[in-house]
Design an enzyme around this catalytic site. Structure first.
Site, mmCIF file in Angstrom:
data_model
loop_
_atom_site.group_PDB
_atom_site.id
_atom_site.type_symbol
_atom_site.label_atom_id
_atom_site.label_comp_id
_atom_site.label_asym_id
_atom_site.label_seq_id
_atom_site.Cartn_x
_atom_site.Cartn_y
_atom_site.Cartn_z
ATOM 1 N N ASP A 12 9.380 -2.775 -8.101
ATOM 2 C CA ASP A 12 9.049 -3.463 -6.910
ATOM 3 C C ASP A 12 9.396 -2.933 -5.640
ATOM 4 O OD1 ASP A 12 7.818 -5.754 -5.485
ATOM 5 O OD2 ASP A 12 9.490 -6.844 -5.515
ATOM 6 N N GLU A 72 4.372 -1.660 -8.463
ATOM 7 C CA GLU A 72 3.534 -2.963 -7.970
ATOM 8 C C GLU A 72 2.653 -2.332 -6.947
ATOM 9 O OE1 GLU A 72 3.837 -6.889 -5.061
ATOM 10 O OE2 GLU A 72 4.776 -6.866 -7.378
ATOM 11 N N ASP A 144 13.073 -9.870 -6.276
ATOM 12 C CA ASP A 144 12.746 -8.631 -6.335
ATOM 13 C C ASP A 144 13.044 -7.858 -7.649
ATOM 14 O OD1 ASP A 144 11.812 -7.897 -3.418
ATOM 15 O OD2 ASP A 144 13.693 -8.983 -3.280
#
Length: 194
Positions: A12, A72, A144
């Site tokens: 992430d 992501e 996260d």
């Protein structure tokens, strides 16, 4: 029957806090190995932080030797400068993997959330709660880190050749388009809990 043994690094991206996770896939079963965050000094200039991202993520790659990296994908926001900085961080993550000949895959935030919770509009907290229910004992104080775990699991579901876990029964909701809640989701998806 072919045995599948694969290590996936989920990331992430972020320029101050970056989540990462490692999962080990053995015969289709997901075994979370670790999830954590890399923190970067926000007082450093952006280019120094990008170098830190490359160096720290390289250490993670060397330690766990992943077969694939899942990220992501960029999202569209109102603050163009923030989007540019995040895009650069994502590019550095890609370069880190590609420099080690590790294939890179990107997934939209909506697809990641849908693969874990069954709802592409789920909150980070809902994703984290579902992951904790699916993998008891696997938790982290940073969202996260749990987001990175969700990215890795989403990648596995998208590329396993198997259908993704079911999210509901396919029946129309009686709540006029809104989710009936966590308890209903869990009742309809007992296979999602371990």
């Amino acid at each position: 029957m072919t045995l599948i043994d694969k290590v996936i690094l989920g990331v992430d991206p972020g320029t101050v806090v970056m989540g990462y996770s490692i999962i080990h896939i053995v015969n289709g079963e997901i075994k979370p190995i670790t999830l954590d965050v890399l923190k970067f000094n926000s007082k450093l200039d952006h280019y120094t932080r990008l170098a830190s991202i490359f160096n720290e993520l390289s250490k993670v790659v060397e330690l766990y030797k992943p077969d694939e990296m899942a990220l992501e994908a960029p999202f569209f926001g109102k603050n163009v400068q923030s989007m540019l900085k995040l895009g650069r961080a994502q590019g550095v993550c890609m370069a880190t993997a590609l420099s080690k000949q590790i294939p890179v895959f990107e997934y939209s935030p909506r697809l990641i959330k849908k693969s874990i919770v069954g709802n592409g509009n789920a909150s980070k907290e809902q994703v984290s709660s579902m992951l904790q229910a699916m993998y008891p004992g696997v938790e982290h104080k940073y969202l996260d880190a749990s987001d990175a775990l969700a990215v890795a699991i989403c990648h596995h579901h998208q590329n396993s050749g198997l259908p993704s876990p079911k999210h509901g029964t396919g029946k129309k909701s009686t709540t006029k388009g809104k989710s009936a809640g966590w308890s209903t989701f869990i009742q309809q998806n007992p296979e999602r809990l371990k």
